[in-house]
Write a protein that holds these residues in place. Structure first.
Motif, PDB file in Angstrom:
ATOM      1  N   ASP A  19      -4.469  -4.013 -13.616  1.00 16.94           N
ATOM      2  CA  ASP A  19      -5.151  -4.750 -12.548  1.00 16.94           C
ATOM      3  C   ASP A  19      -4.140  -5.430 -11.621  1.00 16.94           C
ATOM      4  N   LEU A  20      -3.117  -6.014 -12.200  1.00 18.84           N
ATOM      5  CA  LEU A  20      -2.072  -6.656 -11.403  1.00 18.84           C
ATOM      6  C   LEU A  20      -1.360  -5.627 -10.521  1.00 18.84           C
ATOM      7  N   ALA A  21      -1.059  -4.474 -11.093  1.00 18.61           N
ATOM      8  CA  ALA A  21      -0.384  -3.417 -10.330  1.00 18.61           C
ATOM      9  C   ALA A  21      -1.259  -2.933  -9.177  1.00 18.61           C
ATOM     10  N   ALA A  25      -0.367  -3.222  -5.272  1.00 18.66           N
ATOM     11  CA  ALA A  25      -0.351  -2.015  -4.440  1.00 18.66           C
ATOM     12  C   ALA A  25      -1.180  -2.235  -3.172  1.00 18.66           C
ATOM     13  N   GLN A  26      -2.307  -2.918  -3.300  1.00 18.15           N
ATOM     14  CA  GLN A  26      -3.125  -3.221  -2.120  1.00 18.15           C
ATOM     15  C   GLN A  26      -2.362  -4.126  -1.154  1.00 18.15           C
ATOM     16  N   GLN A  27      -1.673  -5.105  -1.686  1.00 16.86           N
ATOM     17  CA  GLN A  27      -0.892  -6.002  -0.832  1.00 16.86           C
ATOM     18  C   GLN A  27       0.223  -5.246  -0.133  1.00 16.86           C
ATOM     19  N   VAL A  28       0.839  -4.318  -0.835  1.00 18.43           N
ATOM     20  CA  VAL A  28       1.908  -3.513  -0.236  1.00 18.43           C
ATOM     21  C   VAL A  28       1.348  -2.663   0.894  1.00 18.43           C
ATOM     22  N   ARG A  29       0.189  -2.029   0.679  1.00 23.04           N
ATOM     23  CA  ARG A  29      -0.423  -1.209   1.728  1.00 23.04           C
ATOM     24  C   ARG A  29      -0.756  -2.059   2.963  1.00 23.04           C
ATOM     25  N   ALA A  30      -1.257  -3.256   2.739  1.00 17.08           N
ATOM     26  CA  ALA A  30      -1.577  -4.144   3.860  1.00 17.08           C
ATOM     27  C   ALA A  30      -0.300  -4.531   4.613  1.00 17.08           C
ATOM     28  N   ALA A  31       0.754  -4.840   3.887  1.00 13.94           N
ATOM     29  CA  ALA A  31       2.025  -5.204   4.524  1.00 13.94           C
ATOM     30  C   ALA A  31       2.603  -4.017   5.296  1.00 13.94           C
TER      31      ALA A  31
END
Length: 74
Positions: A19-21, A25-31
């Motif tokens: 879940d953390l990963a 990953a979602q935060q990375v895609r947004a960035a």
């Protein structure tokens, strides 16, 4: 702790890490999307001839965008 308890503990730990990963990953895609927008804008600013009015409009849009992502324009 018996074997079943250890397996359950490991499965819960794996689920938490997964879940953390996924959140990371979602935060990375947004960035990455934010960076692509910024890079595209910078390329347009640097590679296009602007009239004074167009430059002012682009500068205002850039400042508005920076403020929208929580950054203060300099």
């Amino acid at each position: 702790m018996n074997t079943e308890d250890k397996i359950e503990w490991l499965e819960k730990g794996n689920a938490e890490w997964r879940d953390l990963a996924l959140r990371n990953a979602q935060q990375v895609r947004a960035a990455q999307a934010t960076a692509r927008i910024a890079i595209t804008h910078l390329q347009q600013v640097l590679n296009k001839s602007w009239t004074y009015a167009e430059q002012q409009t682009a500068d205002t849009a850039a400042r508005d965008w920076l403020m929208s992502i929580g950054s203060e324009p300099t």
